[in-house]
Design an enzyme around this catalytic site. Structure first.
Site, mmCIF file in Angstrom:
data_model
loop_
_atom_site.group_PDB
_atom_site.id
_atom_site.type_symbol
_atom_site.label_atom_id
_atom_site.label_comp_id
_atom_site.label_asym_id
_atom_site.label_seq_id
_atom_site.Cartn_x
_atom_site.Cartn_y
_atom_site.Cartn_z
ATOM 1 N N PRO A 174 0.845 -1.201 0.000
ATOM 2 C CA PRO A 174 0.000 0.000 0.000
ATOM 3 C C PRO A 174 0.873 1.241 0.000
ATOM 4 C CG PRO A 174 0.097 -0.952 2.212
ATOM 5 C CD PRO A 174 0.902 -1.871 1.309
ATOM 6 N N GLU A 248 -1.583 1.738 -14.212
ATOM 7 C CA GLU A 248 -2.768 2.621 -14.236
ATOM 8 C C GLU A 248 -2.353 3.923 -13.597
ATOM 9 O OE1 GLU A 248 -6.080 0.433 -12.508
ATOM 10 O OE2 GLU A 248 -4.785 -1.231 -13.042
ATOM 11 N N CYS A 282 -8.483 9.587 -9.895
ATOM 12 C CA CYS A 282 -7.830 9.589 -11.214
ATOM 13 C C CYS A 282 -8.786 9.889 -12.361
ATOM 14 C CB CYS A 282 -7.139 8.260 -11.469
ATOM 15 S SG CYS A 282 -8.290 6.867 -11.547
#
Ligand code: NAD
Length: 476
Positions: A174, A248, A282
């Site tokens: 993370p 991504e 995003c």
């Protein structure tokens, strides 16, 4: 104070680095936990565990692997409120949105469990009469999943669920800003009886632990969700071993509002898409192009709606629409970008300043008069700031929307179906939303064009990222 340990080979262990990082509650501005500041040794231990577990995990049938994903979903549901509270606290995400993220993640594990009996290989026609050509789909192996801070729980699942279903094992890192919900999930995994080593969670910084995961010889694939800068670093770091990457990355989504649009609907959808999680998403609308004929009306309604956006504690009831930005660095970045835009001649229609409020609050802001080439229109702001630009003709709007190094998402607002179809043909983005807010579904395929990424996530195509083909020519 909660002191996290690494989760490696089914056990919580002290970090080999022997160092810890502090985790802040951004709204309260208090340190609430410490998490390992892992290094190369932690990466190595986790990858060794994942590599050892992978062959026997891949030998299980896909439906058996899927049964563990269902158990993970059940664990999430049984602990949904506590998980949402942890998520809300570690990143100042308002509770309703944190709860959506937790529940959506449980659905996501179940969704990918459903693929166990669906994904297929192929039988290909041969040039020879007595031959079959089989295309098998095999797991890639060990996946290093590197996650951002903005959707830490969901993005973790976006990497764990398809990896495991495909027969890969995983090491998940993370963001060092938001490790808590991910490690809360690690505790729940114990209850599922998942074989040790199939999923490992390690905490640390990108430049040390992240880089060690990417460059390690046991890593077969890196799946990153993060910034373009991190994506670029990872491409470089993975070049030595030609490790597969799935990236991504960021976005600068345009919203185009044509003159026949339902203006109220467009204003609401664009505000929702801009202020959700303080604009730190995003696929958020990051810039808007408005037909000149409706520009003034639209700008007025938009500025009023943005000025009304409520702010407060992520735990307040009724919930505000927005809470704190993630940290002081993000607030300073947003503030500096708006200051530069204003210095270049942008007009502030509402907002335009940090606010004297708990947490890192930047006021929801609408800017007019930014040029297409300006930083505000070309670079991801990741905060509640929207530049709006007028256009006259369809071609002009499409050209300005496409004029970006990012190519993640986009949206159009119009009541003319021909305009919709023409725009879908002409827009060069991985996703386009029509007459609605920006937010993707798990059965779609979230994949950016240009610098927004390589590969993608979700649905059938997202699963394929974790599988490689083997073609067998069988003559009989
Ligand atoms: P970031 O790039 O700073 O960090 C993302 C992750 O990468 C973190 O875990 C970080 O520790 C790690 N990392 C950073 N540099 C690394 C390196 N050199 N090697 C290995 N790991 C490294 O991004 P962030 O600030 O956490 O997240 C915000 C960004 O993520 C925004 O640009 C946003 O648009 C993007 N994002 C994209 C999507 C998508 O689906 N396309 C989803 C969410 C967020």
């Amino acid at each position: 104070m909660n002191t996290l340990k690494q989760f490696i080979n089914g056990q919580f262990v002290e970090p080999l680095s022997k160092r810890q990082l502090e985790v802040e509650d951004p709204f309260e501005g208090k340190i609430i936990a410490s998490a390992p500041d892992g290094d190369e040794a932690d990466a190595d231990a986790a990858l060794q565990a994942a590599a050892a577990a992978q062959p026997s995990w891949a030998k299980k049938s896909a439906p058996e692997r899927a049964s563990y994903l269902r158990l993970m979903a059940a664990q999430i549901r049984a602990n949904r409120v506590e998980l949402a509270q942890t998520l809300a606290r570690e990143q100042a995400k308002i509770m309703p949105l944190a709860q959506v993220e937790i529940d959506f993640t449980a659905d996501y594990f179940e969704y990918y469990a459903g693929w166990a009996r669906i994904y297929e290989g192929e039988i290909i026609q041969s040039d020879r009469p007595n031959e079959n050509i089989f295309l098998f789909r095999k797991p890639i192996g060990v996946v290093a999943g590197i996650c951002p801070w903005n959707f830490p729980f969901f993005v973790m699942a976006r990497k764990v669920a398809p990896s495991l279903l495909a027969g890969c094992t995983a090491v998940i890192k993370p963001s060092s800003l938001t490790p808590l919900t991910t490690f809360a999930f690690a505790r729940l995994i114990e209850a599922t009886g998942l074989p040790p080593g199939v999923v490992n969670f390690v905490s640390g910084r990108g430049s040390t632990l992240g880089n060690a995961l990417v460059t390690h010889e046991l890593t077969d694939m890196v799946s990153l969700t993060g910034s373009v800068e991190a994506g670029r670093d990872i491409i470089r770091a993975s070049a030595e071993r030609i490790t597969k990457v799935s990236l991504e990355l960021g976005g600068k989504a345009p919203a185009i509002v044509f003159k026949d649009a339902d203006i109220d609907l467009a204003v609401k959808a664009i505000v929702d898409s801009r202020v959700i999680f303080g604009g730190q998403v995003c696929n958020c609308a990051e810039r808007a192009y408005i037909h000149e004929a409706i520009f003034d009306e639209f700008a007025d309604k938009l500025a009023k709606a943005m000025a009304k956006v409520t702010y407060g504690s992520p735990f307040a009831s009724p919930s505000p629409q927005m809470s704190s930005l993630i940290d002081s660095r993000q607030l300073e970045k947003v503030e500096a970008m708006v200051s530069r835009a204003v210095a270049e001649g942008a007009q502030v229609l509402t907002g335009g300043r940090r606010a004297d409020a708990p947490g890192y609050k930047y006021e929801p802001t609408v800017l007019a008069g930014c040029s297409q080439q300006s930083e505000m229109v070309q670079s991801e702001v990741f905060g509640p700031v929207l530049p709006i630009l007028p256009f006259n003709y369809y071609d002009e709007a499409i050209a300005m929307a496409n004029d970006s190094r990012y190519g993640l998402t986009s949206s159009v607002f119009t009541t003319n179906v021909s305009t919709v179809m023409q725009a879908l043909k002409d827009l060069r983005f991985g996703e386009t939303y029509v007459n609605r807010e920006h937010f993707e579904g798990m059965q779609g395929f979230h994949a950016g064009w240009r610098q927004s990424g390589i590969g993608g996530a979700d649905g059938k195509h997202g699963l394929m990222e974790y599988l490689q083909s083997q073609v067998a020519y069988v003559q009989y």
